[in-house]
Scaffold this motif. Sequence first.
Motif, PDB file in Angstrom:
ATOM      1  N   ALA A 127       0.993  -1.202   0.123  1.00 33.57           N
ATOM      2  CA  ALA A 127       0.156  -0.004   0.065  1.00 33.57           C
ATOM      3  C   ALA A 127       1.098   1.195   0.022  1.00 33.57           C
ATOM      4  O   ALA A 127       2.151   1.154  -0.023  1.00 33.57           O
ATOM      5  CB  ALA A 127      -0.966  -0.115   1.230  1.00 33.57           C
TER       6      ALA A 127
ATOM      7  N   LEU B 241     -10.151  -0.185   2.290  1.00 34.01           N
ATOM      8  CA  LEU B 241      -8.945  -0.963   1.901  1.00 34.01           C
ATOM      9  C   LEU B 241      -8.743  -0.976   0.499  1.00 34.01           C
ATOM     10  O   LEU B 241      -7.852  -0.632  -0.306  1.00 34.01           O
ATOM     11  CB  LEU B 241      -8.850  -2.118   2.380  1.00 34.01           C
ATOM     12  CG  LEU B 241      -7.742  -3.010   1.979  1.00 34.01           C
ATOM     13  CD1 LEU B 241      -6.554  -2.063   2.718  1.00 34.01           C
ATOM     14  CD2 LEU B 241      -7.612  -4.250   2.764  1.00 34.01           C
TER      15      LEU B 241
ATOM     16  N   ALA C 248      -3.675   2.969   3.347  1.00 32.25           N
ATOM     17  CA  ALA C 248      -3.828   1.673   4.078  1.00 32.25           C
ATOM     18  C   ALA C 248      -3.131   1.676   5.334  1.00 32.25           C
ATOM     19  O   ALA C 248      -2.017   2.482   5.383  1.00 32.25           O
ATOM     20  CB  ALA C 248      -3.491   0.419   2.857  1.00 32.25           C
TER      21      ALA C 248
ATOM     22  N   HIS D 220      -7.949   2.280  -0.772  1.00 34.14           N
ATOM     23  CA  HIS D 220      -6.420   2.669  -0.584  1.00 34.14           C
ATOM     24  C   HIS D 220      -5.606   1.858  -1.388  1.00 34.14           C
ATOM     25  O   HIS D 220      -4.666   2.546  -1.847  1.00 34.14           O
ATOM     26  CB  HIS D 220      -6.251   2.434   1.026  1.00 34.14           C
ATOM     27  CG  HIS D 220      -6.907   3.023   1.956  1.00 34.14           C
ATOM     28  ND1 HIS D 220      -7.213   4.386   2.089  1.00 34.14           N
ATOM     29  CD2 HIS D 220      -7.437   2.533   3.174  1.00 34.14           C
ATOM     30  CE1 HIS D 220      -7.925   4.912   2.965  1.00 34.14           C
ATOM     31  NE2 HIS D 220      -8.254   3.701   3.779  1.00 34.14           N
TER      32      HIS D 220
ATOM     33  N   GLU E  73      -4.023  -4.852   8.288  1.00 37.55           N
ATOM     34  CA  GLU E  73      -5.710  -4.625   7.811  1.00 37.55           C
ATOM     35  C   GLU E  73      -6.349  -5.919   7.944  1.00 37.55           C
ATOM     36  O   GLU E  73      -5.852  -6.970   7.430  1.00 37.55           O
ATOM     37  CB  GLU E  73      -5.609  -4.174   6.180  1.00 37.55           C
ATOM     38  CG  GLU E  73      -5.340  -2.794   6.192  1.00 37.55           C
ATOM     39  CD  GLU E  73      -6.111  -1.805   6.248  1.00 37.55           C
ATOM     40  OE1 GLU E  73      -5.872  -0.746   6.007  1.00 37.55           O
ATOM     41  OE2 GLU E  73      -7.435  -2.089   6.482  1.00 37.55           O
TER      42      GLU E  73
END
Length: 195
Positions: free
Chosen positions: A34, A90, A100, A93, A104
Amino acid sequence: MRPALNGGSLRRRAVMVAGPLLATALVLVLGTAACGGSDDPAKPGEKVKLTIATFGEFGYKDLYKEYMAANPNVEIVERITKAEDHHKNLAAHLATNTGAADIEAIEEGWAGQFTANPGKFYNWMDYGGGDIKSQWPAWKWQQGSSAKGEVVGLGTDVGGMAMCYRRDIFEKAGLPTDREAVSKLWPTWEDYIAT
């Protein structure tokens, strides 16, 4: 701690995929690429802020405290949102390469969306995944793998921790009926299936 990916501004992150929170809870841990924050790895002794995003309360607060006590240079910050919002956020992101968390949580029903993009994830095989593969049932290992075999997630739970059985049926089958004796029937998954 925060390596750059392909020389760009992407940072690799960890993502955890969780199933229903009750008896059928299933969790995968995924590493994502990310973006956001610094591309530079943390220097020895430097304070590291680790953000963990979950949907709902997972009950990890005591574990966070324990980890931070053992690793005083790490600060853990938790973000909690509703499941649908969390997963949509998410995906956004990852698509925009910003926002992010470092870790997660993802409900297992959404896992395919993320394993379909292995370029966004660490390949656990590059980090010793092959050495620990035997610890997972094959079907669970596959849930965290891409179509090409990159392992972007590791399952941490495969179901309930209790067994209900009918004593009368076990007795008719010639199996033990005492709780302790029944629990000794399957010390491994293979023994469980055989029984």
